[in-house]
Design an enzyme around this catalytic site. Structure first.
Site, PDB file in Angstrom:
ATOM      1  N   ASP A 224      13.346   1.827   3.997  1.00 20.76           N
ATOM      2  CA  ASP A 224      14.189   1.610   5.167  1.00 20.76           C
ATOM      3  C   ASP A 224      14.202   0.125   5.550  1.00 20.76           C
ATOM      4  O   ASP A 224      13.167  -0.549   5.524  1.00 20.76           O
ATOM      5  CB  ASP A 224      13.641   2.437   6.338  1.00 20.76           C
ATOM      6  CG  ASP A 224      14.511   2.375   7.571  1.00 20.76           C
ATOM      7  OD1 ASP A 224      15.678   2.790   7.498  1.00 20.76           O
ATOM      8  OD2 ASP A 224      14.012   1.891   8.616  1.00 20.76           O
ATOM      9  N   GLU A 273       1.280   1.702 -11.592  1.00 20.58           N
ATOM     10  CA  GLU A 273      -0.014   2.301 -11.937  1.00 20.58           C
ATOM     11  C   GLU A 273       0.097   3.801 -12.183  1.00 20.58           C
ATOM     12  O   GLU A 273      -0.798   4.410 -12.765  1.00 20.58           O
ATOM     13  CB  GLU A 273      -1.022   2.080 -10.800  1.00 20.58           C
ATOM     14  CG  GLU A 273      -1.373   0.633 -10.522  1.00 20.58           C
ATOM     15  CD  GLU A 273      -2.208   0.509  -9.252  1.00 20.58           C
ATOM     16  OE1 GLU A 273      -2.578   1.566  -8.678  1.00 20.58           O
ATOM     17  OE2 GLU A 273      -2.471  -0.619  -8.829  1.00 20.58           O
TER      18      GLU A 273
END
Length: 559
Positions: A224, A273
């Protein structure tokens, strides 16, 4: 093309990837949780309601679900004022409900993207509450933008910035001893103080929040106000009116600062990751589509909403220009282009296209409903034929219009109450969607709905349109099925423009040894046009005389 099936592996990391970069061609469906489905009968949509409707989304043919915020929040701005980023607001359920939803989404062969709100917190966030309680000198104030006021007694805001929701972007605090204190920055509502991303604790916190939800199994984040995190050094005055015209080509000291890219490069290392092709999607209002492309460079975010496309009128020449610019800009950084026509912040396109162009993305007029729906259907087929990923806002597959006559006393949009040069009418696109022809709240839930639904809403419901030839819902189902089956739909990063009459947009797509031609007539009259090959789908019935009807898009395919 990316595809999902019900028997894909079910795990905390989501469905197994069927091709590199599933998001590059994905159809992503936005769920506004408070208005989608109510599972507990309190009149407000919730996570249990979303879970109950997952078979509908699977069968509609989308690839992923994006949920607007469901975090713990005072709900001053429909959950975009977050008090605790690791908790679910009781109005939507519990953290175990979120876990169950994530698992069920994956079990249905879908992916799930959740909203992340990093520009500001709620005023009820622990950091901000302590910053106020501890008063001047509190170390926590350094995590927000606290500044002394101007004027002899500090009675004037620190600069001339305006809130997106109207009025000054600053609110003055009261010190613990009751005297007037410093001011704090809020680019949105006063209940939404902006974080200061120059402070390392803010970055540390959000990397931890990312890992929390990635560990829960989400497949990505919609960011956002991705353009707003970093402010210009010194917070300089802007010195002009019309500060918040986001697409006017002018730089703003509070938006689209170069420092945001360092934040997203840091985030990308966290995301990478994790297995399962997790993604970031940027809500980035920038001066140009070329500036937007900087957010999706290879080491930053994966997608960015195409707001210039959303705001383009139903005009062949203007559409061709923005399509070319969008494809060129994203190709330059190796990112997919995205396309979107509606969301929870703008007038639904069935109403926007029902009104004359140039009235903005928030309207008070219903306009010509029949014309608006016809154009909306045509615009949808055009969007779905373009290369890249597309976003569908809940209810647009039903042809829902905005509700433009909501009584003032039921409105909740903070921009309505603080409006200063803005319409503040976002509630109109947030009215709960209808599932059944009749009954309590047209199947939304057993306890009514938080915003009143119009009489006759059931005529547009899922039940009333299911299996009905020519309905908007069946058009969407057919279009999304065709995207899965035809290799030229969604694939690639280019279109081959074709000669066409004035007011008609026509192009060819080729992939997998098959061609697809899309033609969109944006005029108000039939135009001579005979598509090559076999008609695959059209937004309205075609004439028998080789004409493409007014405000109609059609697809033709050939081997």
């Amino acid at each position: 093309m990316s595809q999902h099936t019900a028997d894909q592996p079910q795990s905390g990391t989501g469905p197994a990837a069927t091709s590199p970069g599933w998001w590059t061609e994905a159809i992503i469906y936005q769920v506004y949780p408070r208005s989608f489905a109510d599972g507990d009968g309190d009149g407000m949509g919730d996570l249990e309601g979303v879970r109950s409707r997952l078979p509908y989304l699977r069968d509609l043919g989308v690839d992923a679900v994006w949920l607007s915020p469901f975090y713990a929040s005072p709900q001053a701005d429909a959950g975009y004022d977050v008090a605790d980023y690791r908790a679910v607001d009781p109005v939507f359920g519990t953290l175990p409900d979120a876990d169950a939803l994530i698992r069920d989404v994956h079990a249905h062969g879908l992916r799930i993207i959740v909203d992340l709100v990093p520009n500001h917190s709620s005023e009820q966030h622990e950091w901000f509450r302590r910053a106020l309680a501890e008063g001047p000198g509190s170390a926590l104030r350094e995590r927000y933008h606290f500044r002394p006021g101007r004027g002899a007694g500090g009675e004037l805001p620190p600069n001339d910035w305006e809130s997106v929701f109207g009025g000054p972007a600053w609110t003055r605090t009261t010190d613990p001893d009751g005297t007037p204190g410093d001011w704090y920055l809020h680019l949105f509502a006063p209940e939404q103080p902006d974080f200061d991303w120059d402070h390392p604790a803010v970055g540390d916190e959000f990397r931890s929040i990312l890992r929390f939800w990635l560990d829960m199994g989400v497949d990505g984040f919609r960011v956002d106000v991705a353009h707003g995190l970093v402010k210009a050094p010194g917070l300089p005055d802007l010195g002009t009116r019309e500060q918040l015209r986001l697409l006017d080509g002018e730089a703003k000291p509070f938006f689209d600062q170069d420092g945001v890219h360092e934040v997203y490069r840091s985030w990308r290392t966290v995301l990478d990751e994790y297995p399962g092709e997790r993604i970031f999607v940027a809500e980035a209002w920038t001066p140009t589509i070329e500036r937007t492309a900087r957010y999706v460079r290879p080491d930053e975010l994966h997608q960015a909403f195409n707001f210039p496309y959303l705001t383009t009128p139903w005009d062949a020449a203007e559409l061709r220009t923005i399509i070319d610019r969008s494809l060129d800009a994203m190709r330059s950084v190796g990112a997919p282009t995205t396309w979107v026509l509606s969301n929870h912040d703008v007038t639904r396109h069935a109403t926007r296209f029902a009104n004359p162009p140039g009235l903005g993305t928030q309207l008070r007029s219903a306009g010509d409903r029949e014309l608006g729906l016809r154009r909306a259907r045509a615009a949808t087929l055009l969007m779905l034929a373009l290369p890249g990923s597309a976003y569908v806002y809940q209810g647009e597959e039903l042809g829902l219009p905005d509700v433009v006559d909501l009584p003032d006393e039921v409105r909740e949009d903070p921009s309505f109450f603080r409006a200063a040069g803005q319409d503040g009418f976002r509630d109109g696109c947030r009215v709960p969607i209808p599932w059944t022809v009749d009954g309590t709240s047209y199947g939304f839930g057993s306890g009514g709905s938080w915003l009143p639904q119009p009489a006759g809403w059931g005529e547009l419901s899922v039940r009333s349109q299911t299996g009905v030839e020519g309905s908007t819902l069946e058009l969407y189902r057919a279009a999304l099925a065709a995207r899965r089956a035809h290799p030229a739909l969604g694939a690639g990063d280019r279109v081959q423009w074709l000669d066409a009459p004035a007011g008609v947009l026509a192009f060819r797509r080729t992939a997998g040894g098959r061609d697809l031609v899309c033609a969109a007539n944006t005029t108000g009259a039939p135009v001579p046009w005979t598509g090559p090959g076999t008609l695959l789908l059209s937004s309205a019935p075609l004439g028998a005389d080789g004409e493409l009807p007014a405000d109609t898009t059609a697809w033709w395919t050939s081997p």
